[in-house]
Write a protein that holds these residues in place. Structure first.
Motif, PDB file in Angstrom:
ATOM      1  N   TRP A 192       1.979  -4.181  -5.364  1.00  0.00           N
ATOM      2  CA  TRP A 192       1.188  -2.952  -5.393  1.00  0.00           C
ATOM      3  C   TRP A 192       0.296  -2.809  -4.154  1.00  0.00           C
ATOM      4  N   ILE A 196      -0.613   0.952  -3.146  1.00  0.00           N
ATOM      5  CA  ILE A 196      -1.835   1.457  -3.774  1.00  0.00           C
ATOM      6  C   ILE A 196      -2.529   2.542  -2.939  1.00  0.00           C
ATOM      7  N   PRO A 217      -5.201  -0.212   2.629  1.00  0.00           N
ATOM      8  CA  PRO A 217      -5.698  -0.248   1.256  1.00  0.00           C
ATOM      9  C   PRO A 217      -7.048  -0.959   1.190  1.00  0.00           C
ATOM     10  N   SER A 234      -1.193   2.679  -8.484  1.00  0.00           N
ATOM     11  CA  SER A 234      -0.852   1.274  -8.239  1.00  0.00           C
ATOM     12  C   SER A 234       0.645   1.053  -8.061  1.00  0.00           C
ATOM     13  N   LEU A 290      -6.912  -4.780  -9.295  1.00  0.00           N
ATOM     14  CA  LEU A 290      -6.493  -4.071  -8.078  1.00  0.00           C
ATOM     15  C   LEU A 290      -7.570  -4.099  -6.997  1.00  0.00           C
TER      16      LEU A 290
END
Length: 306
Positions: A192, A196, A217, A234, A290
């Motif tokens: 991810w 993301i 990111p 995600s 995340l």
């Protein structure tokens, strides 16, 4: 003349770094201190001083470059009396310069095979407390991240004995899992990180707009503004994060925008997403993972500065 121009171009840059949990009075105290005069006295010249204020995990690449990949963020105060295991996650966010070693919650559920970690474990004897250091290399982490983790472990944690290098799945000792509260299921990939995206939904300009204004990111928890609603993709889920003081109009339009975005992504890539609504302060583990170094939000009355 060239020498004079070079002299005029020289500047002393002073960075003021502010941690997420620091007092909101830190910057005013620094501004009113005698630090500037002390710097000028040490320089012994009229070289101009440029002050740059930066916040935790919102540092510029130029600032991070001074640390050469060994930028470490600890939780709590510089001097701590509590003796406990401490876990650090080493992660690159889209750029080798955006590499940070950040202390996270000391639990095995926060491990991820795509990253590297450092675990500092206290060993108490009658005389004193010593520390064992483990460098855990995720099976899917990059060679650069592995090298960085080993170097940080060997050179930056000077109060520990020489680090023990552990490769995921190669018989980690019981003390390693005990320090993490026992062995539990954890994520086995970080795919991810290449997908993301974070969008801000706001009507501060008098009209509703969805903007992607964060460095992909390399964004962090503090980019989640309480007066806004955010959309986080995600790759498998699309989260609609709702700030406590965001308006009802923005919330409804953000939800509609997320649904349109999901349809567009599915049409283009063929990969459907699941929709999830997350409220500030009630984020689930799937959402928290995340972000690098997720922590508690400040109480709302102290939310003026990160």
């Amino acid at each position: 003349e060239e020498e004079e121009d070079e002299e005029e171009a020289r500047v002393c840059r002073v960075y003021f770094w502010q941690g997420r949990d620091s007092s909101k009075m830190s910057w005013p105290q620094f501004s009113l201190s005698s630090f500037r005069a002390q710097i000028k006295e040490k320089l012994g010249s009229q070289m101009p001083i440029e002050e740059v204020r930066c916040f935790q995990q919102q540092e510029s690449l130029k600032f991070l470059s001074y640390f050469r990949g060994r930028f470490i963020v600890h939780k709590g105060k510089r001097t701590q009396s509590e003796v406990k295991p401490r876990l650090y996650q080493i992660r690159q966010n889209g750029n080798i310069l955006a590499q940070r070693c950040v202390e996270i919650g000391c639990t095995s559920v926060l491990l991820n095979s795509g990253f590297c970690y450092i675990l500092k474990v206290p060993v108490q004897s009658e005389a004193q407390v010593s520390y064992m250091l483990y460098v855990w290399i995720g099976s899917k982490s990059s060679d650069d991240l592995e090298k960085a983790a080993i170097e940080i472990g060997r050179e930056s944690f000077v109060d520990c004995v020489s680090p023990v290098i552990l490769y995921e799945g190669n018989s980690e000792p019981p003390i390693f899992w005990d320090a993490l509260g026992g062995r539990k299921n954890y994520d086995t990939n970080a795919d991810w990180l290449d997908i993301i995206r974070l969008f801000r939904c706001s009507n501060e300009k008098g009209y509703f707009a969805v903007t992607e204004e964060f460095k992909w990111p390399d964004f962090c928890q503090d980019h989640l503004l309480d007066e806004d609603t955010m959309i986080l993709d995600s790759g498998t889920d699309v989260f609609v994060w709702i700030g406590e003081t965001s308006s009802e109009v923005v919330r409804k339009l953000a939800l509609k925008s997320a649904q349109l975005y999901m349809q567009h992504v599915q049409d283009v890539t063929g990969n459907p997403r699941k929709l999830a609504i997350v409220k500030r302060g009630k984020e689930n583990l799937k959402f928290i993972k995340l972000f690098h170094g997720w922590g508690q939000f400040r109480p709302r009355d102290k939310d003026t500065d990160p």
